[in-house]
Write a protein that holds these residues in place. Structure first.
Motif, mmCIF file in Angstrom:
data_model
loop_
_atom_site.group_PDB
_atom_site.id
_atom_site.type_symbol
_atom_site.label_atom_id
_atom_site.label_comp_id
_atom_site.label_asym_id
_atom_site.label_seq_id
_atom_site.Cartn_x
_atom_site.Cartn_y
_atom_site.Cartn_z
ATOM 1 N N ALA A 62 0.842 -1.191 0.000
ATOM 2 C CA ALA A 62 0.000 0.000 0.000
ATOM 3 C C ALA A 62 0.876 1.238 0.000
ATOM 4 N N ALA A 63 0.664 2.111 -0.973
ATOM 5 C CA ALA A 63 1.462 3.328 -1.067
ATOM 6 C C ALA A 63 1.240 4.191 0.159
ATOM 7 N N ALA A 104 -6.472 0.567 -3.727
ATOM 8 C CA ALA A 104 -7.015 1.356 -2.625
ATOM 9 C C ALA A 104 -6.105 2.545 -2.358
ATOM 10 N N ASP A 105 -6.709 3.638 -1.893
ATOM 11 C CA ASP A 105 -5.967 4.841 -1.526
ATOM 12 C C ASP A 105 -6.143 5.081 -0.040
ATOM 13 N N LEU A 156 -5.099 7.926 3.242
ATOM 14 C CA LEU A 156 -4.690 9.283 3.562
ATOM 15 C C LEU A 156 -3.708 9.202 4.712
ATOM 16 N N ARG A 196 -1.665 13.414 2.918
ATOM 17 C CA ARG A 196 -1.462 13.110 1.491
ATOM 18 C C ARG A 196 -2.164 11.826 1.120
ATOM 19 N N LYS A 197 -2.863 11.848 -0.009
ATOM 20 C CA LYS A 197 -3.516 10.648 -0.537
ATOM 21 C C LYS A 197 -2.481 9.818 -1.280
ATOM 22 N N ARG A 198 -2.384 8.546 -0.905
ATOM 23 C CA ARG A 198 -1.376 7.669 -1.525
ATOM 24 C C ARG A 198 -2.000 6.368 -1.942
#
Length: 82
Positions: free
Chosen positions: A20-21, A73-74, A76, A80-82
């Motif tokens: 997950a970023a 999936a993103d 927060l 920042r949204k990653r």
């Protein structure tokens, strides 16, 4: 994986799961998205624990899950949204 239960575009056996970023020690294991509700399965790499989270939930008391679609999936994290 062959039945592609989570709707991942490239669900081929042997491909590793995505990290997950911005999740640091989290790994995205799968997603389930519909018009009504969306969920993501994350693994905490430190503890090995896996759990299902809905959009709006904090993932293991860390980043907030803000979006889920068929591609991923993103979260927060630190504004920042990653």
């Amino acid at each position: 994986l062959k039945r592609n239960l989570f709707g991942v575009p490239s669900a081929e056996p042997g491909e590793g799961p995505k990290v997950a970023a911005g999740g640091g020690d989290l790994r995205l294991r799968g997603v389930a998205a519909s018009a009504e509700r969306s969920f993501a399965v994350f693994e905490n790499l430190e503890s090995g624990e896996q759990n299902v989270f809905a959009v709006g939930d904090k993932v293991f008391e860390g980043p907030k899950l803000v979006a889920v679609d068929a591609t991923g999936a993103d979260v927060l994290s630190r504004g920042r949204k990653r």
